[in-house]
Design an enzyme around this catalytic site. Structure first.
Site, short mmCIF file in Angstrom:
data_model
loop_
_atom_site.label_atom_id
_atom_site.label_comp_id
_atom_site.label_asym_id
_atom_site.label_seq_id
_atom_site.Cartn_x
_atom_site.Cartn_y
_atom_site.Cartn_z
N ASN A 1 -6.54 -10.01 -6.79
CA ASN A 1 -6.40 -10.72 -5.51
C ASN A 1 -7.71 -11.31 -5.00
O ASN A 1 -7.70 -12.07 -4.05
CB ASN A 1 -5.81 -9.77 -4.46
CG ASN A 1 -6.60 -8.49 -4.34
OD1 ASN A 1 -6.78 -7.77 -5.32
ND2 ASN A 1 -7.10 -8.21 -3.16
N THR B 1 14.72 5.55 9.64
CA THR B 1 15.72 4.49 9.77
C THR B 1 15.27 3.21 9.08
O THR B 1 14.15 2.73 9.31
CB THR B 1 15.99 4.21 11.27
OG1 THR B 1 16.42 5.43 11.88
CG2 THR B 1 17.05 3.13 11.46
N CYS C 1 -9.53 -6.74 3.13
CA CYS C 1 -9.68 -5.32 3.44
C CYS C 1 -11.13 -4.87 3.36
O CYS C 1 -11.52 -3.93 4.00
CB CYS C 1 -8.85 -4.49 2.48
SG CYS C 1 -7.34 -5.31 2.01
N ALA D 1 6.27 -7.98 1.21
CA ALA D 1 6.86 -9.27 1.61
C ALA D 1 5.89 -10.26 2.26
O ALA D 1 6.05 -11.47 2.11
CB ALA D 1 8.03 -9.01 2.56
N HIS D 2 4.89 -9.78 2.97
CA HIS D 2 4.06 -10.72 3.74
C HIS D 2 3.14 -11.57 2.87
O HIS D 2 2.52 -12.51 3.35
CB HIS D 2 3.29 -10.01 4.86
CG HIS D 2 2.06 -9.27 4.42
ND1 HIS D 2 0.83 -9.86 4.41
CD2 HIS D 2 1.88 -8.01 3.97
CE1 HIS D 2 -0.07 -8.97 3.99
NE2 HIS D 2 0.55 -7.85 3.72
N THR E 1 0.82 -1.22 0.00
CA THR E 1 0.00 0.00 0.00
C THR E 1 0.86 1.27 0.00
O THR E 1 0.60 2.19 -0.78
CB THR E 1 -0.93 0.02 1.24
OG1 THR E 1 -1.75 -1.15 1.19
CG2 THR E 1 -1.80 1.25 1.27
C1 LIG Z 1 -2.47 -7.39 -0.45
C2 LIG Z 1 -2.55 -6.52 -1.64
C3 LIG Z 1 -2.27 -5.14 -1.54
C4 LIG Z 1 -1.99 -4.43 -0.23
O1 LIG Z 1 -1.01 -5.02 0.54
P1 LIG Z 1 -0.70 -4.46 2.03
O2 LIG Z 1 0.28 -5.42 2.57
O3 LIG Z 1 -2.01 -4.49 2.76
O4 LIG Z 1 -0.20 -3.09 1.89
C5 LIG Z 1 -2.33 -4.40 -2.70
N1 LIG Z 1 -2.62 -4.96 -3.88
C6 LIG Z 1 -2.88 -6.28 -4.01
C7 LIG Z 1 -3.17 -6.83 -5.36
C8 LIG Z 1 -2.85 -7.09 -2.89
O5 LIG Z 1 -3.12 -8.39 -3.04
#
Ligand SMILES: *Cc1c(COP(=O)(O)O)cnc(C)c1O
Length: 393
Positions: free
Chosen positions: A154, A246, A333, A209-210, A75
């Site tokens: 997504n 940082t 979300c 990364a997550h 984001t």
């Molecule tokens: C998960 C996702 C985001 C946002 O990721 P965050 O880790 O919440 O900032 C944006 N775009 C797509 C296509 C996603 O799958």
């Protein structure tokens, strides 16, 4: 007592951190804890780790280390990409183009830019969630500075033809004698689609990364050399002056490791997930009045979403959770809001139906037993919910 079976099928929301990543990060929290800006040996250790991670990521993505800016999450990367580039080009052009099925990270940023005088066009999609390319082409004009699309959606998993979109953008650049910056939100595609940025012909690319086994709180923006970006946050000169504060050396190390592992495993994980997804879809279509959403073939191997008539998505999630199954309804979300997904609505699905949406997303650890369990449990839950609903009406 038998332990309840747990089946995690919400990998598109977030992925557990790989043990190797935890291990790679460990010493940067404790013994090598230095501030990368410090001149002493502890600072230099952290600085070196960041430099090495940047070089590793650049190698994996086929770009130059100087083209990578570490940020917070996808984001925040998207905010920097769209706001930073738009502000740098203000006056030269004020028009942005994106699609109706983008993540809120993009949609809300584009909307926010209206306050600074930028206009936008949101391109529609077909019933499968594919961007209408001829409308996109028509929308590009002399005032257009940015075209932004996701690599894959997504919520429903539909893959966008980003190479074709890049070609349209480049043709229009020639025709209109202007430069247009092409941004791709790649958050949902890491480990599933080609990430060779050299081949993809994009100017800006964002990921976090997550979503692929790295830690939360770290993302990156790829900005092709020469792409103008103005800072949107102010402070120190970290990350070429574009992401002040940082640097999170442990998280950066973790992201690099996670990307390396994910791309390395893609050859085995992708076909395995694809097979399990086929099995899941086949089984789900046996549920009365259940339909697959998104493109039947041109889809990510991990995401399968369905519309189940006569059930409320949120209720279904709670009942499934009670059986140990973690899934989602639309995107993480938007759930909790009880508004039907903007993605499904854009695909022409009736709001009434869109409320009954269910997304399963698979990961490297998903097994056939997991899918079998879901297919055994789900029909009963759906039947129960339909009965309850009829009862109260
Ligand atoms: C998960 C996702 C985001 C946002 O990721 P965050 O880790 O919440 O900032 C944006 N775009 C797509 C296509 C996603 O799958």
């Amino acid at each position: 007592m038998k332990k309840k079976r747990r089946v995690y099928l919400d990998y598109a929301a977030t992925v557990p951190v790989f043990p190797e990543v935890v291990q790679a990060m460990a010493s940067y929290w404790t013994t090598k804890f230095g501030n990368p800006s410090s001149v002493h040996y502890l600072g230099q250790e952290a600085r070196l780790a960041i430099d090495q991670s940047r070089a590793k990521i650049a190698g994996l993505l086929h770009c130059s280390p100087s083209e990578i800016i570490f940020t917070g999450t996808t984001t925040t990367s998207v905010n920097l990409a769209l706001q930073g580039t738009a502000l740098a080009l203000q006056g030269k052009g004020n028009h942005l183009i994106t699609s109706r099925i983008e993540h809120q990270a993009v949609l809300a940023t584009v909307k926010g830019l209206e306050r600074s005088g930028f206009t936008n066009t949101l391109i529609g999609v077909d019933q499968y969630g594919q961007i209408n390319l001829s409308n996109l082409e028509k929308a590009i004009n002399k005032d257009t500075i940015i075209v932004s699309t996701m690599y894959a959606n997504n919520e429903v998993g539909t893959i966008q033809p980003i190479k074709k979109i890049a070609r349209i953008v480049r043709q229009k650049e020639e025709e209109l004698q202007t430069k247009i910056y092409f941004h791709v939100d790649g958050a949902a595609c890491v480990g599933w689609l080609d990430l060779n940025l050299d081949r993809l012909d994009v100017d800006l690319f964002t990921l976090g990364a997550h979503k692929f086994g790295g830690p939360k709180g770290i993302g990156l923006l790829y900005a092709k050399k020469g792409t103008p970006i103005k800072p949107v946050l102010f402070g120190g000169h970290h990350e070429a002056g574009l992401w002040p504060g940082t640097e999170a050396a442990p998280l950066i190390v973790g992201m690099a490791k996670a990307l390396e592992i994910t791309l390395d495993k893609r050859k085995t994980v992708e076909p395995k997930a694809r097979k399990l997804q086929d099995l899941l879809i086949k089984g789900m279509l046996q549920v009365p009045q259940a339909e697959l959403t998104g493109h039947p073939e041109n889809r990510l191997a991990d995401i399968a979403s369905f519309i189940i008539k006569g059930v409320e998505g949120e209720a279904l999630l709670l009942y499934l959770s009670d059986k140990g199954i973690a899934a989602s309804s639309g995107s993480a979300c938007t759930s909790g809001e009880l508004k039907p997904s903007h993605v499904l609505l854009a695909m022409g699905i009736q709001p009434e139906l869109a409320h009954g949406s269910l997304r399963f997303s698979l990961g490297a650890e998903t097994s056939k037993e997991d899918i079998d369990y879901v297919l055994a449990v789900l029909p009963k839950v759906v039947e129960k919910l339909r009965k309850i609903r009829k009862g109260i009406r």
